[in-house]
Design a protein around this motif. Structure first.
Motif, PDB file in Angstrom:
ATOM      1  N   ASN A 165     -12.427   2.854  -6.600  1.00 36.80           N
ATOM      2  CA  ASN A 165     -13.313   3.867  -7.171  1.00 36.80           C
ATOM      3  C   ASN A 165     -14.755   3.474  -6.858  1.00 36.80           C
ATOM      4  O   ASN A 165     -15.366   2.673  -7.572  1.00 36.80           O
ATOM      5  CB  ASN A 165     -13.096   3.974  -8.686  1.00 36.80           C
ATOM      6  CG  ASN A 165     -13.952   5.070  -9.318  1.00 36.80           C
ATOM      7  OD1 ASN A 165     -14.535   5.888  -8.614  1.00 36.80           O
ATOM      8  ND2 ASN A 165     -14.045   5.070 -10.626  1.00 36.80           N
ATOM      9  N   GLU A 171     -11.770  -1.880  -7.814  1.00 43.76           N
ATOM     10  CA  GLU A 171     -10.780  -2.007  -6.744  1.00 43.76           C
ATOM     11  C   GLU A 171      -9.596  -2.814  -7.266  1.00 43.76           C
ATOM     12  O   GLU A 171      -9.772  -3.816  -7.951  1.00 43.76           O
ATOM     13  CB  GLU A 171     -11.382  -2.698  -5.515  1.00 43.76           C
ATOM     14  CG  GLU A 171     -10.430  -2.735  -4.320  1.00 43.76           C
ATOM     15  CD  GLU A 171     -11.070  -3.401  -3.104  1.00 43.76           C
ATOM     16  OE1 GLU A 171     -10.970  -2.847  -2.003  1.00 43.76           O
ATOM     17  OE2 GLU A 171     -11.677  -4.483  -3.275  1.00 43.76           O
ATOM     18  N   ASN A 172      -8.425  -2.355  -6.948  1.00 42.78           N
ATOM     19  CA  ASN A 172      -7.207  -3.007  -7.397  1.00 42.78           C
ATOM     20  C   ASN A 172      -6.262  -3.129  -6.206  1.00 42.78           C
ATOM     21  O   ASN A 172      -6.002  -2.140  -5.520  1.00 42.78           O
ATOM     22  CB  ASN A 172      -6.560  -2.166  -8.504  1.00 42.78           C
ATOM     23  CG  ASN A 172      -5.182  -2.664  -8.870  1.00 42.78           C
ATOM     24  OD1 ASN A 172      -5.016  -3.748  -9.399  1.00 42.78           O
ATOM     25  ND2 ASN A 172      -4.166  -1.855  -8.561  1.00 42.78           N
ATOM     26  N   TRP A 173      -5.780  -4.342  -5.940  1.00 40.61           N
ATOM     27  CA  TRP A 173      -4.842  -4.488  -4.825  1.00 40.61           C
ATOM     28  C   TRP A 173      -3.834  -5.600  -5.088  1.00 40.61           C
ATOM     29  O   TRP A 173      -4.074  -6.519  -5.861  1.00 40.61           O
ATOM     30  CB  TRP A 173      -5.566  -4.729  -3.497  1.00 40.61           C
ATOM     31  CG  TRP A 173      -6.477  -5.907  -3.420  1.00 40.61           C
ATOM     32  CD1 TRP A 173      -7.824  -5.937  -3.655  1.00 40.61           C
ATOM     33  CD2 TRP A 173      -6.138  -7.263  -3.045  1.00 40.61           C
ATOM     34  NE1 TRP A 173      -8.332  -7.200  -3.462  1.00 40.61           N
ATOM     35  CE2 TRP A 173      -7.319  -8.036  -3.092  1.00 40.61           C
ATOM     36  CE3 TRP A 173      -4.945  -7.879  -2.671  1.00 40.61           C
ATOM     37  CZ2 TRP A 173      -7.347  -9.398  -2.774  1.00 40.61           C
ATOM     38  CZ3 TRP A 173      -4.962  -9.247  -2.372  1.00 40.61           C
ATOM     39  CH2 TRP A 173      -6.156  -9.975  -2.408  1.00 40.61           C
ATOM     40  N   GLU A 224      -7.876  -7.532  -9.343  1.00 42.13           N
ATOM     41  CA  GLU A 224      -8.511  -6.350  -9.929  1.00 42.13           C
ATOM     42  C   GLU A 224     -10.000  -6.630 -10.119  1.00 42.13           C
ATOM     43  O   GLU A 224     -10.377  -7.488 -10.913  1.00 42.13           O
ATOM     44  CB  GLU A 224      -7.871  -5.981 -11.262  1.00 42.13           C
ATOM     45  CG  GLU A 224      -8.426  -4.681 -11.846  1.00 42.13           C
ATOM     46  CD  GLU A 224      -7.691  -4.245 -13.102  1.00 42.13           C
ATOM     47  OE1 GLU A 224      -7.757  -3.060 -13.447  1.00 42.13           O
ATOM     48  OE2 GLU A 224      -7.069  -5.116 -13.748  1.00 42.13           O
ATOM     49  N   ALA A 279       2.009   2.761  -2.640  1.00 47.12           N
ATOM     50  CA  ALA A 279       1.737   3.563  -3.826  1.00 47.12           C
ATOM     51  C   ALA A 279       0.380   3.173  -4.392  1.00 47.12           C
ATOM     52  O   ALA A 279      -0.132   2.077  -4.123  1.00 47.12           O
ATOM     53  CB  ALA A 279       2.835   3.351  -4.873  1.00 47.12           C
ATOM     54  N   SER A 280      -0.209   4.075  -5.200  1.00 42.54           N
ATOM     55  CA  SER A 280      -1.540   3.839  -5.743  1.00 42.54           C
ATOM     56  C   SER A 280      -1.570   2.631  -6.678  1.00 42.54           C
ATOM     57  O   SER A 280      -2.621   2.032  -6.899  1.00 42.54           O
ATOM     58  CB  SER A 280      -2.030   5.077  -6.500  1.00 42.54           C
ATOM     59  OG  SER A 280      -1.135   5.410  -7.551  1.00 42.54           O
ATOM     60  N   GLU A 281      -0.420   2.276  -7.234  1.00 39.53           N
ATOM     61  CA  GLU A 281      -0.378   1.114  -8.118  1.00 39.53           C
ATOM     62  C   GLU A 281      -0.632  -0.179  -7.346  1.00 39.53           C
ATOM     63  O   GLU A 281      -1.006  -1.200  -7.918  1.00 39.53           O
ATOM     64  CB  GLU A 281       0.983   1.029  -8.813  1.00 39.53           C
ATOM     65  CG  GLU A 281       2.150   0.792  -7.866  1.00 39.53           C
ATOM     66  CD  GLU A 281       3.490   0.835  -8.588  1.00 39.53           C
ATOM     67  OE1 GLU A 281       3.868  -0.197  -9.140  1.00 39.53           O
ATOM     68  OE2 GLU A 281       4.117   1.904  -8.585  1.00 39.53           O
ATOM     69  N   TYR A 282      -0.410  -0.148  -6.028  1.00 41.94           N
ATOM     70  CA  TYR A 282      -0.630  -1.322  -5.199  1.00 41.94           C
ATOM     71  C   TYR A 282      -2.061  -1.411  -4.684  1.00 41.94           C
ATOM     72  O   TYR A 282      -2.599  -2.501  -4.523  1.00 41.94           O
ATOM     73  CB  TYR A 282       0.332  -1.328  -4.021  1.00 41.94           C
ATOM     74  CG  TYR A 282       1.787  -1.444  -4.407  1.00 41.94           C
ATOM     75  CD1 TYR A 282       2.211  -2.380  -5.347  1.00 41.94           C
ATOM     76  CD2 TYR A 282       2.748  -0.605  -3.845  1.00 41.94           C
ATOM     77  CE1 TYR A 282       3.541  -2.507  -5.704  1.00 41.94           C
ATOM     78  CE2 TYR A 282       4.101  -0.722  -4.196  1.00 41.94           C
ATOM     79  CZ  TYR A 282       4.478  -1.660  -5.127  1.00 41.94           C
ATOM     80  OH  TYR A 282       5.794  -1.778  -5.489  1.00 41.94           O
ATOM     81  N   TYR A 283      -2.664  -0.256  -4.374  1.00 37.91           N
ATOM     82  CA  TYR A 283      -4.056  -0.267  -3.943  1.00 37.91           C
ATOM     83  C   TYR A 283      -4.774   0.986  -4.436  1.00 37.91           C
ATOM     84  O   TYR A 283      -4.320   2.101  -4.230  1.00 37.91           O
ATOM     85  CB  TYR A 283      -4.197  -0.329  -2.423  1.00 37.91           C
ATOM     86  CG  TYR A 283      -5.664  -0.411  -2.027  1.00 37.91           C
ATOM     87  CD1 TYR A 283      -6.327  -1.641  -2.062  1.00 37.91           C
ATOM     88  CD2 TYR A 283      -6.396   0.730  -1.712  1.00 37.91           C
ATOM     89  CE1 TYR A 283      -7.681  -1.723  -1.766  1.00 37.91           C
ATOM     90  CE2 TYR A 283      -7.749   0.658  -1.411  1.00 37.91           C
ATOM     91  CZ  TYR A 283      -8.394  -0.576  -1.444  1.00 37.91           C
ATOM     92  OH  TYR A 283      -9.728  -0.668  -1.173  1.00 37.91           O
ATOM     93  N   SER A 284      -5.913   0.770  -5.083  1.00 33.82           N
ATOM     94  CA  SER A 284      -6.751   1.882  -5.525  1.00 33.82           C
ATOM     95  C   SER A 284      -8.206   1.419  -5.553  1.00 33.82           C
ATOM     96  O   SER A 284      -8.495   0.229  -5.711  1.00 33.82           O
ATOM     97  CB  SER A 284      -6.330   2.390  -6.910  1.00 33.82           C
ATOM     98  OG  SER A 284      -6.415   1.355  -7.876  1.00 33.82           O
ATOM     99  N   HIS A 335       0.806  -1.225   0.000  1.00 26.14           N
ATOM    100  CA  HIS A 335       0.000   0.000   0.000  1.00 26.14           C
ATOM    101  C   HIS A 335       0.839   1.276   0.000  1.00 26.14           C
ATOM    102  O   HIS A 335       0.350   2.346   0.350  1.00 26.14           O
ATOM    103  CB  HIS A 335      -0.941   0.002   1.209  1.00 26.14           C
ATOM    104  CG  HIS A 335      -0.259  -0.285   2.518  1.00 26.14           C
ATOM    105  ND1 HIS A 335       0.296   0.691   3.297  1.00 26.14           N
ATOM    106  CD2 HIS A 335      -0.049  -1.453   3.164  1.00 26.14           C
ATOM    107  CE1 HIS A 335       0.825   0.139   4.379  1.00 26.14           C
ATOM    108  NE2 HIS A 335       0.627  -1.172   4.330  1.00 26.14           N
TER     109      HIS A 335
END
Length: 228
Positions: free
Chosen positions: A86, A91-93, A113, A79-84, A77
């Motif tokens: 909407n 959801e992406n983790w 994802e 950076a946003s590439e690891y968790y985001s 977590h």
């Protein structure tokens, strides 16, 4: 003055002991596994619901799905590439597990994802996904009562900057797995992948395949509520 100083020191020491004791009590409420050692990861897990040996229930912050989470992994977590996330639509983790000793350094990754996709485009999308990830557009397919699951695996390595994929398990045990899980009752989908890096990270194809399929079959999408 000296008495006052001693009193203040005693109060501070007592407060520190009290806070430390409360912290230890709070921490003792969680299972003694790596997943719960990370404060971000534990936000998603149900500490009272060990669903199977080595897994705890994971609940998405979108509220759209649950699944089993391997207890040795921790979510990334930084950076946003690891968790985001909407809202309720995306959801992406990612999560990882590291096993480092004097001889080897092994790293294991999972990536999830969640999104929504048009069912009509599913065959084309699935074909493209597996062609891109594993150089194979004909993945294996299974079903549960609520989901369609496409998956495949291979051995992947880099030679320079070029990625190569080998499908012969007799030569190399698979170290990369890809899956696409679609809800039968809605347009909700999950892309799930697993990768391992390092020498000797994979020792049993059957055990890893079973582990991978266990996670895929555990995915449970929330029911679509009828507003009428």
């Amino acid at each position: 003055m000296k008495k006052r100083t001693k009193t203040i020191i005693a109060v501070i020491a007592g407060a520190a002991i009290l806070i430390g004791g409360i912290w230890m009590i709070n921490e003792s409420r969680y299972p003694n596994v790596p997943a719960f050692d990370d404060h971000f990861t534990r936000e998603f897990l149900n500490k009272d619901k060990k669903v199977d040996d080595g897994f705890y229930e994971f609940k998405s912050k979108t509220g759209q799905y649950t699944m089993w989470f391997p207890e040795e992994f921790q979510m990334l977590h930084d950076a946003s590439e690891y968790y985001s996330i909407n809202g309720k639509s995306y959801e992406n983790w990612s999560a990882s597990y590291r096993n480092i000793d004097e001889k080897n350094k092994s790293i294991y990754y999972i990536k999830t994802e969640f999104s929504k996709n048009d069912k009509k485009s599913e065959p084309v999308y699935v074909k493209g996904l597996f062609e891109e990830q594993l150089k194979n557009n004909n993945p294996k397919e299974i079903e549960t009562s609520h989901t369609r699951i496409y998956y495949d695996y291979a051995y992947a390595y880099f030679k320079g900057t070029e990625r190569h994929v080998v499908h012969n398990s007799k030569i190399h045990l698979p170290n990369t797995y890809t899956a696409y899980v679609a809800d039968k009752n809605s347009n909700k989908v999950i892309e799930f992948s697993y990768d391992s890096i390092g020498e000797g990270t994979e020792t049993s194809q059957e055990k890893r395949k079973l582990w991978f399929l266990t996670i895929l079959k555990s995915i449970n999408f929330s029911e679509v509520k009828n507003l009428y």
